[in-house]
Design a protein around this motif. Structure first.
Motif, PDB file in Angstrom:
ATOM      1  N   GLY A 116      26.882  39.446  22.607  1.00 36.95           N
ATOM      2  CA  GLY A 116      27.705  38.862  23.757  1.00 36.95           C
ATOM      3  C   GLY A 116      28.862  39.734  24.115  1.00 36.95           C
ATOM      4  O   GLY A 116      29.155  39.980  25.368  1.00 36.95           O
ATOM      5  N   ILE A 117      29.745  40.279  23.209  1.00 38.79           N
ATOM      6  CA  ILE A 117      30.876  41.112  23.391  1.00 38.79           C
ATOM      7  C   ILE A 117      30.351  42.448  24.155  1.00 38.79           C
ATOM      8  O   ILE A 117      30.812  42.781  25.103  1.00 38.79           O
ATOM      9  N   VAL A 118      29.445  43.080  23.408  1.00 36.65           N
ATOM     10  CA  VAL A 118      28.742  44.416  24.088  1.00 36.65           C
ATOM     11  C   VAL A 118      28.323  44.038  25.543  1.00 36.65           C
ATOM     12  O   VAL A 118      28.708  44.967  26.584  1.00 36.65           O
ATOM     13  N   LEU A 119      27.668  42.969  26.115  1.00 35.93           N
ATOM     14  CA  LEU A 119      27.365  42.641  27.421  1.00 35.93           C
ATOM     15  C   LEU A 119      28.646  42.415  28.253  1.00 35.93           C
ATOM     16  O   LEU A 119      28.627  42.911  29.208  1.00 35.93           O
ATOM     17  N   THR A 120      29.728  41.810  27.632  1.00 38.44           N
ATOM     18  CA  THR A 120      30.957  41.434  28.476  1.00 38.44           C
ATOM     19  C   THR A 120      31.630  42.801  28.784  1.00 38.44           C
ATOM     20  O   THR A 120      31.954  43.070  29.809  1.00 38.44           O
ATOM     21  N   VAL A 121      31.198  43.670  27.797  1.00 40.15           N
ATOM     22  CA  VAL A 121      32.118  45.107  28.098  1.00 40.15           C
ATOM     23  C   VAL A 121      31.532  45.730  29.404  1.00 40.15           C
ATOM     24  O   VAL A 121      32.095  46.258  30.246  1.00 40.15           O
ATOM     25  N   GLY A 122      30.036  45.492  29.504  1.00 38.73           N
ATOM     26  CA  GLY A 122      29.498  46.217  30.613  1.00 38.73           C
ATOM     27  C   GLY A 122      29.594  45.090  31.991  1.00 38.73           C
ATOM     28  O   GLY A 122      30.206  45.716  32.937  1.00 38.73           O
ATOM     29  N   MET A 123      29.804  43.924  31.868  1.00 38.94           N
ATOM     30  CA  MET A 123      30.045  43.089  32.851  1.00 38.94           C
ATOM     31  C   MET A 123      31.695  43.168  33.297  1.00 38.94           C
ATOM     32  O   MET A 123      31.833  42.611  34.255  1.00 38.94           O
ATOM     33  N   ALA A 124      32.494  43.339  32.341  1.00 35.84           N
ATOM     34  CA  ALA A 124      33.995  43.224  32.682  1.00 35.84           C
ATOM     35  C   ALA A 124      34.269  44.159  33.998  1.00 35.84           C
ATOM     36  O   ALA A 124      35.309  43.831  34.478  1.00 35.84           O
ATOM     37  N   VAL A 125      33.701  45.326  34.092  1.00 35.18           N
ATOM     38  CA  VAL A 125      33.968  46.187  35.118  1.00 35.18           C
ATOM     39  C   VAL A 125      33.263  45.777  36.350  1.00 35.18           C
ATOM     40  O   VAL A 125      33.568  46.661  37.399  1.00 35.18           O
ATOM     41  N   ASP A 126      32.384  44.923  36.399  1.00 35.34           N
ATOM     42  CA  ASP A 126      31.817  44.407  37.693  1.00 35.34           C
ATOM     43  C   ASP A 126      33.048  44.012  38.862  1.00 35.34           C
ATOM     44  O   ASP A 126      32.789  44.475  39.882  1.00 35.34           O
ATOM     45  N   ALA A 127      33.722  43.240  38.464  1.00 36.63           N
ATOM     46  CA  ALA A 127      34.646  42.880  39.454  1.00 36.63           C
ATOM     47  C   ALA A 127      35.605  43.885  39.947  1.00 36.63           C
ATOM     48  O   ALA A 127      35.755  44.119  41.131  1.00 36.63           O
ATOM     49  N   ASN A 128      35.943  45.018  39.154  1.00 38.59           N
ATOM     50  CA  ASN A 128      36.913  46.111  39.420  1.00 38.59           C
ATOM     51  C   ASN A 128      35.691  47.020  40.536  1.00 38.59           C
ATOM     52  O   ASN A 128      36.494  47.502  41.462  1.00 38.59           O
ATOM     53  N   VAL A 129      34.446  47.329  40.036  1.00 33.10           N
ATOM     54  CA  VAL A 129      33.496  47.857  40.876  1.00 33.10           C
ATOM     55  C   VAL A 129      33.839  47.442  42.402  1.00 33.10           C
ATOM     56  O   VAL A 129      33.695  47.794  43.349  1.00 33.10           O
ATOM     57  N   LEU A 130      33.350  45.961  42.459  1.00 31.49           N
ATOM     58  CA  LEU A 130      33.556  45.391  43.810  1.00 31.49           C
ATOM     59  C   LEU A 130      34.821  45.582  44.501  1.00 31.49           C
ATOM     60  O   LEU A 130      34.834  45.699  45.732  1.00 31.49           O
ATOM     61  N   VAL A 131      35.751  45.477  43.869  1.00 31.20           N
ATOM     62  CA  VAL A 131      37.258  45.651  44.450  1.00 31.20           C
ATOM     63  C   VAL A 131      37.349  47.049  44.939  1.00 31.20           C
ATOM     64  O   VAL A 131      37.673  47.171  46.014  1.00 31.20           O
ATOM     65  N   PHE A 132      37.122  48.006  43.980  1.00 31.41           N
ATOM     66  CA  PHE A 132      37.284  49.375  44.461  1.00 31.41           C
ATOM     67  C   PHE A 132      36.361  49.841  45.645  1.00 31.41           C
ATOM     68  O   PHE A 132      36.757  50.643  46.507  1.00 31.41           O
ATOM     69  N   GLU A 133      34.915  49.289  45.617  1.00 33.44           N
ATOM     70  CA  GLU A 133      34.015  49.629  46.522  1.00 33.44           C
ATOM     71  C   GLU A 133      34.587  49.151  47.956  1.00 33.44           C
ATOM     72  O   GLU A 133      34.202  49.719  49.230  1.00 33.44           O
ATOM     73  N   ARG A 134      35.077  48.027  47.963  1.00 31.51           N
ATOM     74  CA  ARG A 134      35.624  47.212  49.094  1.00 31.51           C
ATOM     75  C   ARG A 134      36.923  48.139  49.682  1.00 31.51           C
ATOM     76  O   ARG A 134      37.149  48.216  50.761  1.00 31.51           O
ATOM     77  N   ILE A 135      37.713  48.624  48.677  1.00 25.83           N
ATOM     78  CA  ILE A 135      38.970  49.328  49.077  1.00 25.83           C
ATOM     79  C   ILE A 135      38.430  50.740  49.745  1.00 25.83           C
ATOM     80  O   ILE A 135      39.021  51.164  50.952  1.00 25.83           O
TER      81      ILE A 135
END
Length: 553
Positions: free
Chosen positions: A447-466
């Motif tokens: 679950g922690i390993v999966l969270t590491v991958g998912m944790a950057v999803d929000a940042n990717v959405l923000v950066f692509e929007r910028i």
């Protein structure tokens, strides 16, 4: 414009600092664990210089909460036990005989003599002298039936009474059997949990499987045999009327009686009535104590109903002996000298201090309502757990490193901010796990390993929007502000749906599935916090200091 109030900045950094501080003890796991064990031993009275020295190896002003390691990581014992529900039926029928006998006695003039007959374990058979008046006897016995205390047994009574010639047959009704099975399983689960908790083990898994089985997994315990010894000790305390005393081990006790040996006097036996006056189920407290001669003993106290029955019996039987039996052995058989009100007393015997303390613990935890038959037992060595930990570390580091490199190459300076937030995120996960005392299992590491991958999803959405806003000829400040505003709804939606999935896994699942759900759910909470607040705050601070005319994401 990009703005962050001072109090918000303080609150964000303070939250991160507290989370990382709570996670810090896990970096010194062995040292902190030894310190915690020493503190627990000192609190239990084992205040030795060695324990004091171990307790001083970790500063008392620092947090000392650790993430508990599950059975698959720490090693320990695994048991699958079956509860013998038929034992409860037998006990109920044995306890019903005095009540049936006392109810029929006033009608002896019409129904004749009353005598208990040999019966199956789950039934009570009573012969009457005048079978032509059987209908009257059945009405009396059926009057003893009580409503079933369960939702499924509404409108039903607990006893089924029938006649076979001159014999009254009393059994438990089907509705009462179902209700009794449920109560027995719940009581067995609770008593097993109490007994394991008394010896100070960490985060055991105790859960019901099927209709009459209990799964028990205890990390950190030496062997399955040691766990069986803790759980299997019955410590069934009863107070029974004494019929006779004999030195013959083959003496016939008669129907409704039992022949039990004396604990203090080898070779001596007591014939006692099987139905107890009071049992250990009526105990509310038991503590190690000392008798009037300074010998180790155990003091006890009954609940209100037990105290009343005990007081009534002693008032009516002054001058008669009664037996205090423990696991079908007579601990002592004192003569009742006077009425004993209040429902408290003391058990004396040939105890050592350790034995009296252990007996008090077992009595406090309560007697198992039925025997446990162990169907499966396994001892899991810590070497297997260490292999799992090492494999989990490697998987986490590889995933973590790959994500860091990808973000830095894809988004430059902004990717570095996301990487710092990701490191803080993992620290916050361990801080929360330590704070709530959660157990980390191998699926939890996944679950922690999966969270590491998912944790950057929000940042990717923000950066692509910028990036998209920059292409629309927006200024840097406006592009950053709109990037966070427009990506917020997508971030919230994606993480809420995943969090709902984690909650369902936790509620519906058990064991390893729950471990995965806990780390996934906590990881979603921390990743949303770090993406929306921590990363944004770092971007704002960087922008305020640099004031760039253009930015590249």
């Amino acid at each position: 414009m990009l703005q962050f109030d001072a109090w918000k900045r303080v609150a964000i950094w303070l939250t991160c600092a507290v989370g990382l501080l709570l996670a810090m003890p896990n970096a010194f796991y062995t040292r902190v664990e030894a310190r915690n064990d020493a503190v627990a031993a000192i609190e239990l009275g084992e205040d030795t210089p060695e324990q004091q020295a171990i307790a001083g190896t970790w500063p008392s002003y620092l947090p000392s909460g650790l993430v508990n390691l599950g059975l698959d990581l720490r090693g320990g014992a695994h048991l699958l036990a079956e509860v013998e529900l038929s034992d409860v039926y037998q006990s109920r029928m044995e306890a019903s005989w005095p009540e049936v006998r006392d109810a029929l006695r006033p009608a002896r003039a019409t129904i004749g003599g009353i005598r208990q007959q040999p019966s199956k374990p789950d039934e009570l058979r009573v012969r009457i002298g005048n079978p032509e008046n059987m209908a009257e006897a059945l009405v009396i016995v059926r009057g003893l039936a009580r409503p079933v205390q369960s939702l499924t047994g509404v409108g039903s009574t607990d006893l089924a009474v029938s006649a076979e010639g001159d014999i009254i047959v009393v059994t438990l009704s089907d509705a009462e059997r179902l209700s009794t099975d449920e109560r027995t399983m719940q009581q067995s689960l609770e008593i097993v949990r109490r007994r394991i908790d008394e010896v100070g083990t960490r985060e055991p898994t105790i859960q019901r499987q099927g209709t009459n089985r209990i799964l028990i997994q205890v990390p950190g315990i030496g062997s399955a045999a040691e766990l069986k010894e803790i759980i299997g000790t019955t410590a069934r305390l009863t107070f029974n009327p004494v019929v006779n005393r004999t030195g013959d081990s083959n003496a016939n006790p008669g129907i409704g009686n039992s022949l039990v040996p004396s604990l203090d006097e080898p070779g001596q036996y007591f014939i006692i009535e099987t139905a107890p006056v009071v049992s250990g189920e009526d105990l509310v407290d038991a503590q190690p104590a000392f008798d009037q001669n300074g010998g180790p003993a155990v003091s006890f106290r009954f609940n209100t109903s037990g105290a009343r029955r005990f007081g009534d019996y002693t008032a009516e039987n002054i001058g008669s002996p009664f037996a205090i039996t423990l696991d079908d052995e007579v601990v002592s058989a004192p003569v009742i000298q006077s009425h004993i009100p209040g429902g408290s007393g003391i058990i004396t015997g040939n105890f050592s201090v350790e034995e009296s303390t252990r007996l008090a613990v077992l009595l406090r935890a309560g007697a198992l309502p039925a025997e446990l038959t162990f169907l499966e037992e396994r001892t899991i060595g810590p070497e297997l757990g260490q292999d799992s930990i090492d494999a989990g570390k490697i998987a986490t580091m590889v995933a973590f490193g790959a994500v860091l490199v990808f973000m830095a190459l894809s988004y430059g300076t902004f990717g570095i901010f996301a990487n710092i937030a990701l490191i803080i995120n993992v620290g916050l996960i361990f801080g929360l796990l330590s704070l709530v005392g959660a157990t980390l299992t191998l699926p939890g590491i996944a679950g922690i390993v999966l969270t590491v991958g998912m944790a950057v999803d929000a940042n990717v959405l923000v950066f692509e929007r910028i990036r998209e806003e920059l292409k629309s000829s927006k200024g840097p400040a406006r592009a950053i502000e709109l990037g966070y505003e427009k990506a917020l709804s997508a971030i919230i939606d994606a993480n809420i749906t995943t969090f709902i999935t984690a909650v369902i896994l936790f509620v519906m699942g058990s064991g390893p599935v729950r471990g995965f759900a806990i780390t996934l759910g906590l990881g979603i909470i921390t990743s949303v916090f770090t993406a929306i607040y921590v990363t944004r705050l770092m971007v704002v601070i960087w922008f305020e200091r640099r004031r760039p005319k253009t930015i590249e994401v």
